[in-house]
Design an enzyme around this catalytic site. Structure first.
Site, PDB file in Angstrom:
ATOM      1  N   LYS A 293      31.850  43.881  41.511  1.00 47.80           N
ATOM      2  CA  LYS A 293      31.918  42.908  40.893  1.00 47.80           C
ATOM      3  C   LYS A 293      32.936  42.472  39.484  1.00 47.80           C
ATOM      4  O   LYS A 293      32.785  41.987  39.362  1.00 47.80           O
ATOM      5  CB  LYS A 293      30.598  43.990  39.740  1.00 47.80           C
ATOM      6  CG  LYS A 293      29.811  44.698  40.057  1.00 47.80           C
ATOM      7  CD  LYS A 293      29.309  46.187  39.282  1.00 47.80           C
ATOM      8  CE  LYS A 293      28.148  46.937  40.550  1.00 47.80           C
ATOM      9  NZ  LYS A 293      27.798  47.951  39.172  1.00 47.80           N
ATOM     10  N   GLY A 294      34.389  42.889  40.533  1.00 53.90           N
ATOM     11  CA  GLY A 294      35.442  42.815  39.001  1.00 53.90           C
ATOM     12  C   GLY A 294      35.628  41.579  38.919  1.00 53.90           C
ATOM     13  O   GLY A 294      36.169  41.236  37.593  1.00 53.90           O
TER      14      GLY A 294
ATOM     15  N   VAL B 233      44.261  49.857  34.344  1.00 53.51           N
ATOM     16  CA  VAL B 233      43.367  48.431  32.750  1.00 53.51           C
ATOM     17  C   VAL B 233      42.063  48.222  33.131  1.00 53.51           C
ATOM     18  O   VAL B 233      42.202  48.404  34.834  1.00 53.51           O
ATOM     19  CB  VAL B 233      44.009  47.464  33.600  1.00 53.51           C
ATOM     20  CG1 VAL B 233      45.308  47.278  33.208  1.00 53.51           C
ATOM     21  CG2 VAL B 233      44.407  47.407  34.971  1.00 53.51           C
TER      22      VAL B 233
ATOM     23  N   LYS C 104      49.508  44.520  40.779  1.00 56.62           N
ATOM     24  CA  LYS C 104      50.276  45.808  41.125  1.00 56.62           C
ATOM     25  C   LYS C 104      51.585  46.011  41.674  1.00 56.62           C
ATOM     26  O   LYS C 104      50.920  46.461  43.026  1.00 56.62           O
ATOM     27  CB  LYS C 104      49.523  46.697  40.298  1.00 56.62           C
ATOM     28  CG  LYS C 104      48.643  46.915  39.903  1.00 56.62           C
ATOM     29  CD  LYS C 104      48.798  48.458  39.453  1.00 56.62           C
ATOM     30  CE  LYS C 104      46.729  48.948  38.562  1.00 56.62           C
ATOM     31  NZ  LYS C 104      46.446  50.605  38.594  1.00 56.62           N
TER      32      LYS C 104
ATOM     33  N   ARG D 163      33.950  46.235  31.352  1.00 54.77           N
ATOM     34  CA  ARG D 163      33.628  44.799  32.138  1.00 54.77           C
ATOM     35  C   ARG D 163      33.779  44.109  30.995  1.00 54.77           C
ATOM     36  O   ARG D 163      34.263  42.665  31.238  1.00 54.77           O
ATOM     37  CB  ARG D 163      32.582  44.895  33.731  1.00 54.77           C
ATOM     38  CG  ARG D 163      33.522  46.060  34.086  1.00 54.77           C
ATOM     39  CD  ARG D 163      32.297  45.612  35.313  1.00 54.77           C
ATOM     40  NE  ARG D 163      31.929  46.578  36.491  1.00 54.77           N
ATOM     41  CZ  ARG D 163      32.506  46.474  37.548  1.00 54.77           C
ATOM     42  NH1 ARG D 163      33.757  45.880  37.596  1.00 54.77           N
ATOM     43  NH2 ARG D 163      32.469  47.178  38.449  1.00 54.77           N
TER      44      ARG D 163
ATOM     45  N   ASP E  35      36.390  48.164  35.748  1.00 50.92           N
ATOM     46  CA  ASP E  35      36.232  48.459  34.763  1.00 50.92           C
ATOM     47  C   ASP E  35      36.596  49.934  34.926  1.00 50.92           C
ATOM     48  O   ASP E  35      37.609  50.353  35.717  1.00 50.92           O
ATOM     49  CB  ASP E  35      34.854  49.128  35.611  1.00 50.92           C
ATOM     50  CG  ASP E  35      34.256  49.830  36.818  1.00 50.92           C
ATOM     51  OD1 ASP E  35      35.612  49.494  37.827  1.00 50.92           O
ATOM     52  OD2 ASP E  35      33.716  50.151  36.798  1.00 50.92           O
TER      53      ASP E  35
ATOM     54  N   GLU F 249      39.946  37.770  43.176  1.00 52.34           N
ATOM     55  CA  GLU F 249      39.859  39.489  42.923  1.00 52.34           C
ATOM     56  C   GLU F 249      40.016  39.676  41.714  1.00 52.34           C
ATOM     57  O   GLU F 249      41.263  39.439  40.967  1.00 52.34           O
ATOM     58  CB  GLU F 249      40.739  39.666  44.334  1.00 52.34           C
ATOM     59  CG  GLU F 249      40.585  41.276  44.019  1.00 52.34           C
ATOM     60  CD  GLU F 249      38.989  42.206  44.300  1.00 52.34           C
ATOM     61  OE1 GLU F 249      38.482  41.585  43.630  1.00 52.34           O
ATOM     62  OE2 GLU F 249      39.639  43.530  45.832  1.00 52.34           O
TER      63      GLU F 249
HETATM   64  P1  5GP Z   1      43.070  47.978  46.898  1.00 51.66           P
HETATM   65  O1  5GP Z   1      42.304  47.497  47.441  1.00 51.66           O
HETATM   66  O2  5GP Z   1      44.290  46.499  46.921  1.00 51.66           O
HETATM   67  O3  5GP Z   1      44.093  49.348  46.379  1.00 51.66           O
HETATM   68  O4  5GP Z   1      42.467  47.998  45.490  1.00 51.66           O
HETATM   69  C1  5GP Z   1      41.272  47.039  44.550  1.00 51.66           C
HETATM   70  C2  5GP Z   1      40.387  47.638  43.883  1.00 51.66           C
HETATM   71  O5  5GP Z   1      40.770  48.526  43.571  1.00 51.66           O
HETATM   72  C3  5GP Z   1      40.662  46.374  43.119  1.00 51.66           C
HETATM   73  O6  5GP Z   1      39.407  45.352  43.543  1.00 51.66           O
HETATM   74  C4  5GP Z   1      39.532  47.866  41.809  1.00 51.66           C
HETATM   75  O7  5GP Z   1      38.275  47.415  42.341  1.00 51.66           O
HETATM   76  C5  5GP Z   1      40.338  48.308  42.518  1.00 51.66           C
HETATM   77  N1  5GP Z   1      41.769  48.294  41.406  1.00 51.66           N
HETATM   78  C6  5GP Z   1      42.917  49.047  41.377  1.00 51.66           C
HETATM   79  N2  5GP Z   1      43.646  49.266  40.892  1.00 51.66           N
HETATM   80  C7  5GP Z   1      42.664  48.933  39.345  1.00 51.66           C
HETATM   81  C8  5GP Z   1      43.005  49.099  37.586  1.00 51.66           C
HETATM   82  O8  5GP Z   1      44.234  48.999  36.741  1.00 51.66           O
HETATM   83  N3  5GP Z   1      41.581  49.404  37.388  1.00 51.66           N
HETATM   84  C9  5GP Z   1      40.838  48.958  37.690  1.00 51.66           C
HETATM   85  N4  5GP Z   1      39.679  49.222  36.376  1.00 51.66           N
HETATM   86  N5  5GP Z   1      40.224  49.205  38.862  1.00 51.66           N
HETATM   87  C10 5GP Z   1      41.860  49.024  40.228  1.00 51.66           C
END
Ligand code: 5GP
Length: 183
Positions: free
Chosen positions: A40-41, A160, A138, A172, A166, A106
């Site tokens: 949902k982000g 964050v 990141k 959100r 969230d 995303e």
């Molecule tokens: P990845 O698969 O690249 O590790 O992660 C992506 C997902 O991790 C994002 O869509 C999000 O849902 C979650 N995520 C990663 N870092 C953060 C953060 O700092 N805050 C939040 N709220 N979600 C994060």
């Protein structure tokens, strides 16, 4: 949570999103785009970004979750999310992406696992073009080599919230992007 700290203010976000929108408008001049938002982000980012793109566009949404190994929000905050890489599709796109210009939207590019999974899935549709727009990145957390094509802000390894992101489904709707302190 009262000790949230503002990392990126709403006016800085608006300025950067407008720049990304102008870049996409330029890159796809004269063409149509399908924006695929990752639930949902990315909902808020997608709605702001799409309005800055002056081209013919449609929306679709895709949903993912990790296989069972995502820690509780508290744990996630403490040590980050170290997924083993298993991502599960919870909602597929509603239309064929064949020969279309697709931009996956995303909220944040972290380890890269989610977007690597989604890229593979969407490439199977044989789109004309597949690009990634991520509001946040990141880079220090990356486990798989993946870069966004349209990245808003590179941020340090902090957890964050806000502007769609969230913590246990809350925050959100914050206009700014804020850091949740790791206690
Ligand atoms: P990845 O698969 O690249 O590790 O992660 C992506 C997902 O991790 C994002 O869509 C999000 O849902 C979650 N995520 C990663 N870092 C953060 C953060 O700092 N805050 C939040 N709220 N979600 C994060």
């Amino acid at each position: 949570m009262s000790d949230l700290k503002v990392l990126i203010r709403h006016d800085e976000i608006a300025k950067r999103v407008a720049e990304l929108g102008a870049q996409i408008t330029h890159d796809f001049a004269g063409q149509s785009i399908i924006f695929v938002g990752v639930l949902k982000g990315a909902a808020i980012f997608l709605s702001d970004l799409a309005r800055q793109v002056k081209l013919d566009a449609t929306f679709d949404f895709i949903g993912v979750s990790s296989y069972g190994n995502r820690p509780s929000p508290k744990q996630e905050l403490k040590s980050g999310w170290d997924s083993t890489g298993e991502v599960k599709l919870t909602k597929d796109v509603d239309q064929s992406m064949k020969d279309k210009n697709v931009i996956v939207v995303e909220d944040i590019l972290d380890t890269g696992l989610t977007l690597t999974f989604l890229k593979k899935l969407l490439l199977a549709h044989q789109p004309r073009n597949l690009k990634i727009a991520a509001l946040l990145d990141k880079p220090s957390r990356r486990k798989l080599p993946l870069e966004g094509d349209y990245v808003g802000f590179k941020i340090p390894d902090e957890f964050v919230v806000g502007y769609g992101l969230d913590y246990a489904e809350r925050y959100r709707n914050l206009a700014d992007i804020c850091v949740v302190p790791r206690q």
